[in-house]
Design an enzyme around this catalytic site. Structure first.
Site, PDB file in Angstrom:
ATOM      1  N   ALA A  10      -4.978   4.781  -7.471  1.00 28.21           N
ATOM      2  CA  ALA A  10      -5.887   4.300  -6.282  1.00 28.21           C
ATOM      3  C   ALA A  10      -6.495   3.260  -6.636  1.00 28.21           C
ATOM      4  CB  ALA A  10      -6.621   5.690  -5.962  1.00 28.21           C
ATOM      5  N   ARG A  16      -2.807  -5.149   2.975  1.00 29.01           N
ATOM      6  CA  ARG A  16      -2.173  -5.215   4.076  1.00 29.01           C
ATOM      7  C   ARG A  16      -2.775  -4.194   5.311  1.00 29.01           C
ATOM      8  NH1 ARG A  16       3.263  -3.607   0.798  1.00 29.01           N
ATOM      9  NH2 ARG A  16       1.705  -2.937  -0.654  1.00 29.01           N
TER      10      ARG A  16
HETATM   11  C1  UD1 Z   1       5.335   1.037  -5.480  1.00 32.42           C
HETATM   12  C2  UD1 Z   1       6.459   0.948  -6.175  1.00 32.42           C
HETATM   13  C3  UD1 Z   1       7.669   0.997  -5.377  1.00 32.42           C
HETATM   14  C4  UD1 Z   1       7.753   2.244  -4.464  1.00 32.42           C
HETATM   15  C5  UD1 Z   1       6.647   2.293  -3.701  1.00 32.42           C
HETATM   16  C6  UD1 Z   1       6.495   3.593  -2.897  1.00 32.42           C
HETATM   17  C7  UD1 Z   1       5.767  -0.510  -7.915  1.00 32.42           C
HETATM   18  C8  UD1 Z   1       5.710  -1.633  -8.660  1.00 32.42           C
HETATM   19  N1  UD1 Z   1       6.246  -0.240  -6.970  1.00 32.42           N
HETATM   20  O1  UD1 Z   1       5.248  -0.157  -4.263  1.00 32.42           O
HETATM   21  O2  UD1 Z   1       8.965   0.858  -6.106  1.00 32.42           O
HETATM   22  O3  UD1 Z   1       8.992   2.146  -3.432  1.00 32.42           O
HETATM   23  O4  UD1 Z   1       5.285   2.094  -4.305  1.00 32.42           O
HETATM   24  O5  UD1 Z   1       5.421   3.773  -2.178  1.00 32.42           O
HETATM   25  O6  UD1 Z   1       5.151   0.572  -8.484  1.00 32.42           O
HETATM   26  N2  UD1 Z   1      -2.320   0.199  -7.444  1.00 32.42           N
HETATM   27  C9  UD1 Z   1      -3.156   0.570  -8.486  1.00 32.42           C
HETATM   28  N3  UD1 Z   1      -3.525  -0.709  -9.417  1.00 32.42           N
HETATM   29  C10 UD1 Z   1      -2.686  -1.683  -9.057  1.00 32.42           C
HETATM   30  C11 UD1 Z   1      -1.661  -1.766  -8.015  1.00 32.42           C
HETATM   31  C12 UD1 Z   1      -1.375  -0.637  -7.280  1.00 32.42           C
HETATM   32  O7  UD1 Z   1      -3.992   1.561  -8.736  1.00 32.42           O
HETATM   33  O8  UD1 Z   1      -2.866  -2.649  -9.933  1.00 32.42           O
HETATM   34  C13 UD1 Z   1      -2.108   1.555  -6.733  1.00 32.42           C
HETATM   35  C14 UD1 Z   1      -2.315   1.466  -5.185  1.00 32.42           C
HETATM   36  O9  UD1 Z   1      -3.727   1.695  -4.716  1.00 32.42           O
HETATM   37  C15 UD1 Z   1      -1.443   2.223  -4.579  1.00 32.42           C
HETATM   38  C16 UD1 Z   1      -0.401   2.582  -5.619  1.00 32.42           C
HETATM   39  O10 UD1 Z   1      -0.572   2.032  -6.800  1.00 32.42           O
HETATM   40  O11 UD1 Z   1      -1.940   3.522  -4.345  1.00 32.42           O
HETATM   41  C17 UD1 Z   1       0.902   1.689  -5.183  1.00 32.42           C
HETATM   42  O12 UD1 Z   1       0.646   0.182  -5.030  1.00 32.42           O
HETATM   43  P1  UD1 Z   1       1.331  -0.502  -3.871  1.00 32.42           P
HETATM   44  O13 UD1 Z   1       0.738  -1.801  -4.110  1.00 32.42           O
HETATM   45  O14 UD1 Z   1       1.033   0.098  -2.552  1.00 32.42           O
HETATM   46  O15 UD1 Z   1       2.805  -0.333  -4.238  1.00 32.42           O
HETATM   47  P2  UD1 Z   1       4.164  -0.502  -3.239  1.00 32.42           P
HETATM   48  O16 UD1 Z   1       4.421  -1.828  -2.848  1.00 32.42           O
HETATM   49  O17 UD1 Z   1       4.044   0.429  -2.220  1.00 32.42           O
HETATM   50 CA    CA Z   2       2.425   1.402  -1.323  1.00 33.74          CA
END
Ligand code: UD1
Ligand code: CA
Length: 457
Positions: A10, A16
């Site tokens: 989180a 976006r």
């Molecule tokens: C991610 C997955 C994707 C999957 C999708 C499902 C990866 C690389 N990709 O993509 O394969 O289909 O979720 O919903 O894992 N977050 C952090 N720190 C970071 C980046 C993200 O805590 O550095 C958290 C975000 O707050 C979020 C979650 O991780 O709650 C997922 O990140 P997000 O950027 O939404 O990934 P997706 O592009 O949706």
């Molecule tokens: Ca996501």
């Protein structure tokens, strides 16, 4: 002892969403997305729950309190980097660690349980929760070999044309052997289209090490929906709304048009209550049995007992006892306590007031800072003038009194039981039991005066 852990991701800002509010704090049916996730995780009984926070860390911690431990990811370098931040709390533990995102609010604990069970049966190093998406755009794709064995997960932006055609997606939920997770996380890099450390790269690494990779495909894509923008937020809200309404209907509540009825999570409604279209019920509200909640009413943090009728009205932080009714177009502001068989008609506003059994307030009336006894009749257009410009003062009206139409009661004032206020009075002094108070200018009639006036109607 083998333990069960969950890591909730989180830390992302959620660019976006184009919002001042961090993504996981957006609400669906009255609860933040990350709270929905944590609530289902809690139902699945974990030994340790760690939430990775970064953007809006304080706000997320304030929202979830001590229900979870926290680790901070200062820079959002990707989901793999986020998970590794939990290492100091979990490394070295024997057991299973589930990873789930804070932006997938629709998962249920039943699905998490099934995933754990499948993982244990397969004795896998990791089990990926997958689903078939009608439109997989934006999700990571599950790449399987000819034997159907998962080889890797490819992100949308790194996927070839053929890979983009795959509609089995990574839901972002996995259970790992805890040791295998952290060992392989140290081997990932950020050589990809987004320059991020992907958690999903762990799959290929474990596979290369000869470990068992399992994938559990869930039936219902809707449950796995990820929310990255407002369009998905509204879709997820629709799914949650349908789930909540379905639950109430199954429990004996009639909802005339479930597509147009908005009930927050955790609201209780008794059987044989009927809810008309356009109704919104929010917060900590409970509604009893045999009530009728009329079209377009909004009810926030209220307790409605049984046999209540609400007609197109707005109710906040108040309580209504059995057989009372309100509306159309009336307003309960905080701390109104409406007794049994009380009738509040149209255009009535009540604030911080108690109205006892059997009293009737039919039309166009304001009641604030007051206690009204039983069986009182309040006429049309009565105003409880409780505010002197600086302070609020109280008014009491005793049982079986009659307040004539268009009266003003100027606080502070006590009107005893069995008092009668004549219509059109402005009452500034107390009234004793069995007295009638009349406080209005006397009428004078001037014979023939009509013809002396310039009025020529
Ligand atoms: C991610 C997955 C994707 C999957 C999708 C499902 C990866 C690389 N990709 O993509 O394969 O289909 O979720 O919903 O894992 N977050 C952090 N720190 C970071 C980046 C993200 O805590 O550095 C958290 C975000 O707050 C979020 C979650 O991780 O709650 C997922 O990140 P997000 O950027 O939404 O990934 P997706 O592009 O949706
Ligand atoms: Ca996501």
């Amino acid at each position: 002892m083998a333990v069960r852990n969950t890591i909730i991701l989180a830390a992302g800002k959620g660019t976006r969403m184009k919002s001042k509010l961090y993504k996981v704090l957006h609400r669906i049916c009255g609860r933040t997305m990350v709270d929905h996730v944590l609530t289902q995780v809690e139902k699945t009984h974990m030994d340790n729950v760690v939430t990775v926070v970064g953007y809006g860390a304080e706000d997320v911690e304030h929202e979830l309190g001590d229900r979870t431990k926290y680790v901070v990811q200062e820079k959002q370098l990707g989901t793999g980097d986020a998970v590794i931040k939990a290492e100091p709390l979990l490394a070295g533990l024997d057991g299973t660690t589930m990873v789930v995102s804070g932006d997938t609010p629709l998962f249920t604990s039943e699905t998490f349980e099934k995933l754990f069970k499948y993982h244990e049966e397969k004795q896998a190093a990791v089990t990926i929760l997958t689903s078939k998406a009608p439109n997989p755009t934006g999700y990571g794709r599950i790449v399987r070999n000819d034997l159907g064995i998962v080889e890797k997960i490819v992100e949308q932006k790194d996927a070839s044309k053929e890979e983009q055609a795959i509609n089995e997606i990574n839901t972002g939920v996995y259970v790992f052997d805890n040791q295998a997770l952290f060992d392989s996380l140290h081997k990932i890099n950020n050589n990809n289209a987004q320059g991020e450390y992907y958690l999903t790269d762990v799959i290929e690494i474990l596979r290369a090490a000869g470990r068992i990779i399992a994938a559990y495909q869930m039936d219902d894509f809707n449950e796995s929906m990820g929310v990255n923008d407002r369009i998905a937020l509204s879709r997820a809200t629709k799914v949650m709304q349908a789930r909540i309404n379905h639950h109430h209907m199954a429990e004996g509540v009639s909802i005339i048009n479930p597509e147009d009825t908005y009930i927050d999570v955790d609201i209780q409604i008794g059987s044989d209550t009927v809810i008309e279209p356009g109704v919104q019920i929010h917060g900590q509200t409970t509604i009893g049995s045999d009530c009728k909640i009329g079209a377009n009413s909004e009810i926030i943090d209220c307790k409605l007992h049984d046999h209540i009728t609400v007609t197109s009205s707005y109710l906040q932080e108040s309580e209504m006892l059995d057989y009372s009714d309100i509306g159309p177009y009336s307003h309960l502001r905080p701390n109104a306590l409406i007794g049994e068989h009380v009738h509040l008609g149209n255009f009535v506003e009540v604030k911080k007031a108690q109205i006892d059994e059997g009293t009737k307030v039919g039309h166009l009336t304001y009641i604030g800072n007051a206690h009204l006894g039983r069986n009182i009749n309040v006429g049309c257009g009565v105003i409880f003038a409780n505010y002197d410009g600086k302070n609020k003062h109280n008014i009491t009206v005793g049982d079986a009194s009659f307040i004539g139409s268009n009266s003003n009661l100027i606080a502070p004032i006590n009107i005893a039981d069995h008092s009668f206020i004549a219509a059109g009075s402005t009452i500034t002094d107390d009234v004793n039991e069995y007295d009638m108070a009349i406080a209005r200018a006397r009428q004078t009639n001037k014979p023939g005066y009509y013809q002396k006036l310039p009025y020529d109607g």
